[in-house]
Design a protein around this motif. Structure first.
Motif, PDB file in Angstrom:
ATOM      1  N   ILE A 198       0.832  -1.207   0.000  1.00 11.14           N
ATOM      2  CA  ILE A 198       0.000   0.000   0.000  1.00 11.14           C
ATOM      3  C   ILE A 198       0.864   1.253   0.000  1.00 11.14           C
ATOM      4  CG2 ILE A 198      -1.538   1.369   1.477  1.00 11.14           C
ATOM      5  CD1 ILE A 198      -3.032  -1.202   2.097  1.00 11.14           C
ATOM      6  N   VAL A 199       1.993   1.219   0.718  1.00 16.04           N
ATOM      7  CA  VAL A 199       2.902   2.360   0.722  1.00 16.04           C
ATOM      8  C   VAL A 199       3.418   2.629  -0.691  1.00 16.04           C
ATOM      9  CG1 VAL A 199       5.152   3.175   1.518  1.00 16.04           C
ATOM     10  CG2 VAL A 199       3.595   2.087   3.132  1.00 16.04           C
ATOM     11  N   VAL A 200       3.761   1.558  -1.417  1.00 20.52           N
ATOM     12  CA  VAL A 200       4.232   1.712  -2.798  1.00 20.52           C
ATOM     13  C   VAL A 200       3.118   2.263  -3.682  1.00 20.52           C
ATOM     14  CG1 VAL A 200       5.042   0.465  -4.840  1.00 20.52           C
ATOM     15  CG2 VAL A 200       5.973  -0.092  -2.590  1.00 20.52           C
ATOM     16  N   PHE A 201       1.902   1.739  -3.543  1.00 25.32           N
ATOM     17  CA  PHE A 201       0.781   2.211  -4.357  1.00 25.32           C
ATOM     18  C   PHE A 201       0.429   3.669  -4.046  1.00 25.32           C
ATOM     19  CE2 PHE A 201      -0.788  -2.294  -5.247  1.00 25.32           C
ATOM     20  CZ  PHE A 201      -0.375  -2.232  -6.569  1.00 25.32           C
ATOM     21  N   ASP A 202       0.607   4.065  -2.795  1.00 25.76           N
ATOM     22  CA  ASP A 202       0.388   5.478  -2.439  1.00 25.76           C
ATOM     23  C   ASP A 202       1.327   6.380  -3.235  1.00 25.76           C
ATOM     24  OD1 ASP A 202      -1.688   6.179  -0.728  1.00 25.76           O
ATOM     25  OD2 ASP A 202      -0.682   5.340   1.015  1.00 25.76           O
ATOM     26  N   ARG A 203       2.591   5.999  -3.298  1.00 29.01           N
ATOM     27  CA  ARG A 203       3.559   6.808  -4.040  1.00 29.01           C
ATOM     28  C   ARG A 203       3.268   6.747  -5.551  1.00 29.01           C
ATOM     29  NH1 ARG A 203       8.269   9.255  -2.662  1.00 29.01           N
ATOM     30  NH2 ARG A 203       7.095   9.431  -0.706  1.00 29.01           N
ATOM     31  N   ILE A 204       2.832   5.594  -6.047  1.00 24.92           N
ATOM     32  CA  ILE A 204       2.461   5.494  -7.467  1.00 24.92           C
ATOM     33  C   ILE A 204       1.305   6.439  -7.780  1.00 24.92           C
ATOM     34  CG2 ILE A 204       1.397   3.969  -9.191  1.00 24.92           C
ATOM     35  CD1 ILE A 204       3.018   1.667  -7.979  1.00 24.92           C
ATOM     36  N   ARG A 205       0.335   6.508  -6.894  1.00 25.96           N
ATOM     37  CA  ARG A 205      -0.804   7.402  -7.121  1.00 25.96           C
ATOM     38  C   ARG A 205      -0.362   8.863  -7.126  1.00 25.96           C
ATOM     39  NH1 ARG A 205      -5.749   7.001  -3.017  1.00 25.96           N
ATOM     40  NH2 ARG A 205      -4.072   7.527  -1.565  1.00 25.96           N
ATOM     41  N   GLU A 206       0.506   9.225  -6.183  1.00 27.57           N
ATOM     42  CA  GLU A 206       1.002  10.603  -6.147  1.00 27.57           C
ATOM     43  C   GLU A 206       1.761  10.951  -7.430  1.00 27.57           C
ATOM     44  OE1 GLU A 206       3.394  10.915  -2.692  1.00 27.57           O
ATOM     45  OE2 GLU A 206       1.731  10.550  -1.289  1.00 27.57           O
ATOM     46  N   ASN A 207       2.632  10.047  -7.877  1.00 28.44           N
ATOM     47  CA  ASN A 207       3.423  10.320  -9.075  1.00 28.44           C
ATOM     48  C   ASN A 207       2.584  10.264 -10.350  1.00 28.44           C
ATOM     49  OD1 ASN A 207       5.827  10.772  -7.717  1.00 28.44           O
ATOM     50  ND2 ASN A 207       6.457   8.628  -7.791  1.00 28.44           N
ATOM     51  N   THR A 208       1.501   9.479 -10.320  1.00 29.28           N
ATOM     52  CA  THR A 208       0.595   9.464 -11.474  1.00 29.28           C
ATOM     53  C   THR A 208      -0.069  10.819 -11.647  1.00 29.28           C
ATOM     54  OG1 THR A 208       0.157   7.092 -11.222  1.00 29.28           O
ATOM     55  CG2 THR A 208      -1.431   8.361 -12.487  1.00 29.28           C
ATOM     56  N   LYS A 209      -0.472  11.437 -10.541  1.00 33.21           N
ATOM     57  CA  LYS A 209      -1.061  12.780 -10.603  1.00 33.21           C
ATOM     58  C   LYS A 209      -0.024  13.817 -11.057  1.00 33.21           C
ATOM     59  CE  LYS A 209      -4.447  11.908  -6.915  1.00 33.21           C
ATOM     60  NZ  LYS A 209      -4.855  12.273  -5.528  1.00 33.21           N
ATOM     61  N   ARG A 210       1.223  13.601 -10.668  1.00 35.48           N
ATOM     62  CA  ARG A 210       2.264  14.578 -10.958  1.00 35.48           C
ATOM     63  C   ARG A 210       2.833  14.436 -12.376  1.00 35.48           C
ATOM     64  NH1 ARG A 210       6.648  14.228  -6.573  1.00 35.48           N
ATOM     65  NH2 ARG A 210       4.769  14.606  -5.340  1.00 35.48           N
ATOM     66  N   TYR A 211       3.051  13.184 -12.802  1.00 41.54           N
ATOM     67  CA  TYR A 211       3.730  12.960 -14.085  1.00 41.54           C
ATOM     68  C   TYR A 211       2.880  12.192 -15.098  1.00 41.54           C
ATOM     69  CZ  TYR A 211       7.691  13.779 -10.919  1.00 41.54           C
ATOM     70  OH  TYR A 211       8.557  14.290  -9.972  1.00 41.54           O
ATOM     71  N   GLY A 212       1.621  11.958 -14.767  1.00 39.46           N
ATOM     72  CA  GLY A 212       0.792  11.076 -15.581  1.00 39.46           C
ATOM     73  C   GLY A 212       0.770  11.390 -17.059  1.00 39.46           C
ATOM     74  N   ARG A 213       0.720  12.631 -17.425  1.00 38.87           N
ATOM     75  CA  ARG A 213       0.637  13.000 -18.841  1.00 38.87           C
ATOM     76  C   ARG A 213       1.997  12.989 -19.527  1.00 38.87           C
ATOM     77  NH1 ARG A 213      -3.655  18.115 -18.840  1.00 38.87           N
ATOM     78  NH2 ARG A 213      -5.435  16.955 -17.974  1.00 38.87           N
ATOM     79  N   LYS A 214       3.048  13.045 -18.756  1.00 35.97           N
ATOM     80  CA  LYS A 214       4.393  13.133 -19.349  1.00 35.97           C
ATOM     81  C   LYS A 214       5.168  11.821 -19.280  1.00 35.97           C
ATOM     82  CE  LYS A 214       5.284  16.498 -16.522  1.00 35.97           C
ATOM     83  NZ  LYS A 214       6.013  17.568 -15.786  1.00 35.97           N
ATOM     84  N   SER A 215       4.718  10.878 -18.472  1.00 30.80           N
ATOM     85  CA  SER A 215       5.465   9.634 -18.287  1.00 30.80           C
ATOM     86  C   SER A 215       4.550   8.424 -18.474  1.00 30.80           C
ATOM     87  CB  SER A 215       6.088   9.577 -16.890  1.00 30.80           C
ATOM     88  OG  SER A 215       6.951  10.682 -16.669  1.00 30.80           O
ATOM     89  N   SER A 216       5.147   7.318 -18.890  1.00 27.71           N
ATOM     90  CA  SER A 216       4.396   6.067 -19.009  1.00 27.71           C
ATOM     91  C   SER A 216       4.208   5.462 -17.630  1.00 27.71           C
ATOM     92  CB  SER A 216       5.150   5.091 -19.903  1.00 27.71           C
ATOM     93  OG  SER A 216       6.361   4.691 -19.277  1.00 27.71           O
ATOM     94  N   LYS A 217       3.296   4.487 -17.530  1.00 25.60           N
ATOM     95  CA  LYS A 217       3.048   3.828 -16.243  1.00 25.60           C
ATOM     96  C   LYS A 217       4.296   3.075 -15.772  1.00 25.60           C
ATOM     97  CE  LYS A 217      -1.967   3.443 -16.368  1.00 25.60           C
ATOM     98  NZ  LYS A 217      -2.148   4.491 -17.364  1.00 25.60           N
ATOM     99  N   VAL A 218       5.055   2.513 -16.704  1.00 19.65           N
ATOM    100  CA  VAL A 218       6.286   1.825 -16.345  1.00 19.65           C
ATOM    101  C   VAL A 218       7.270   2.792 -15.706  1.00 19.65           C
ATOM    102  CG1 VAL A 218       8.333   0.665 -17.277  1.00 19.65           C
ATOM    103  CG2 VAL A 218       6.054   0.009 -18.073  1.00 19.65           C
ATOM    104  N   ASP A 219       7.434   3.971 -16.294  1.00 19.15           N
ATOM    105  CA  ASP A 219       8.358   4.964 -15.735  1.00 19.15           C
ATOM    106  C   ASP A 219       7.887   5.446 -14.367  1.00 19.15           C
ATOM    107  OD1 ASP A 219       9.989   4.813 -17.942  1.00 19.15           O
ATOM    108  OD2 ASP A 219       9.018   6.479 -18.992  1.00 19.15           O
ATOM    109  N   ILE A 220       6.575   5.604 -14.222  1.00 19.57           N
ATOM    110  CA  ILE A 220       6.028   6.063 -12.942  1.00 19.57           C
ATOM    111  C   ILE A 220       6.272   5.034 -11.847  1.00 19.57           C
ATOM    112  CG2 ILE A 220       3.871   6.521 -11.708  1.00 19.57           C
ATOM    113  CD1 ILE A 220       2.850   7.877 -14.267  1.00 19.57           C
ATOM    114  N   VAL A 221       6.067   3.748 -12.178  1.00 15.93           N
ATOM    115  CA  VAL A 221       6.288   2.696 -11.183  1.00 15.93           C
ATOM    116  C   VAL A 221       7.768   2.607 -10.818  1.00 15.93           C
ATOM    117  CG1 VAL A 221       6.243   0.195 -10.815  1.00 15.93           C
ATOM    118  CG2 VAL A 221       4.252   1.359 -11.782  1.00 15.93           C
TER     119      VAL A 221
END
Length: 295
Positions: A198-221
């Motif tokens: 859950i801690v990892v998914f929390d950070r993934i969610r934060e980074n998805t909001k921050r970089y979602g349009r500029k980065s792929s899901k692989v890069d975000i993870v």
């Protein structure tokens, strides 16, 4: 330097698959080493009336050619509990052990009690253990689904199933006894592992909001796991050190709980890094590609 965890995860999955397959093969060849909780057996309970060393009791059991788990009990640890599987000559062994306890600690017959546990108790325990694990997985799936999304919940459950299978394979391969302590270790790891995930998914969610349009899901993870890696390793190593000390210094009954727990801690940390997040990224990338093709 940023580690490409998603790219490494396919190799990690192969390692996990090899361990799990080896465990399943061993299960088919030699079966499980059931403890008294599952296979039935005898429980010798004795009030020794004094402090004692478990190694002395172990010698009495060994001299009687018996095998069993020995643990402290009662006020001030003056009672002993010996749990043994049933054998063809278990009555003779029990008599030798009780006589050895009487001679060593000058106790009377009324200070010793022998109870028999049938295998039917083990069947009920097995069923309740499976129910507990399935209920835990179901509630975790719902929780993660509500907090994040369904894909995150499924990825978390896959990681938890991985952890349980790794622990199970280790127990089968090393011929450790499968008893109530092992079930408790599994349920403990289910709670520990999901917390890390859950801690990892929390950070993934934060980074998805921050970089979602500029980065792929692989890069975000990859970025999210790299950012959480120091925290994850510090927490896991601290917990692992504590449990290892308990294992080294503990009695046999404690070792039967702490050793599977050590394997589960390692597997839980491993799965939160190499299984849950990368699986979410791969599913997300596939969904995005299908959506792009449909347009």
């Amino acid at each position: 330097m940023e580690i490409k965890f998603v790219h490494i995860s396919k190799y990690a999955a192969v390692v996990s698959l090899i361990i799990i397959i080896a465990g399943l093969i061993a299960l088919g060849v030699q079966g499980l080493n059931y403890g008294i909780d599952f296979a039935g057996g005898a429980i010798i309970y004795a009030n020794l009336g004094q402090k004692y060393d478990i190694s002395d009791v172990q010698k009495i059991v060994s001299d009687a050619e018996g095998e069993g788990d020995i643990s402290y009990a009662g006020d001030k640890n003056q009672d002993v509990v010996i749990r043994m599987k049933l054998t063809d000559n278990h009555q003779e062994i029990e008599q030798e052990i009780t006589q050895g306890l009487k001679d060593k600690y000058s106790i009377a017959n009324e200070d010793i009690n022998i109870d028999m546990v049938g295998p039917s108790v083990g069947k009920a325990l097995t069923l309740n253990a499976i129910k507990s694990i399935l209920i835990a997985w179901g509630l975790i799936l719902v929780y993660v689904w509500i907090r994040f999304e369904l894909k995150s919940g499924v990825a978390a459950i896959v990681a938890l199933i991985h952890d349980v299978l790794i622990m199970f394979s280790f127990v089968v391969l090393t011929r450790m006894q499968v008893n109530s302590s092992f079930v408790a270790a599994i349920l403990t790891i289910v709670g520990y592992s999901i917390n890390d995930t859950i801690v990892v998914f929390d950070r993934i969610r934060e980074n998805t909001k921050r970089y979602g349009r500029k980065s792929s899901k692989v890069d975000i993870v990859n970025k999210s796991i790299n950012e959480m890696l120091p925290r994850t390793l510090n927490t896991s190593l601290t917990t692992l050190f504590t449990i290892t000390v308990v294992y080294v210094l503990g009695v046999q009954s404690i070792k039967e709980f702490s050793l599977p727990l050590i394997i589960g801690l390692i597997s839980g940390t491993y799965s939160s890094i190499f299984i849950a997040g990368p699986l979410w990224a791969v599913w997300g990338e596939d969904a995005d590609e299908k959506l792009a093709v449909s347009k």
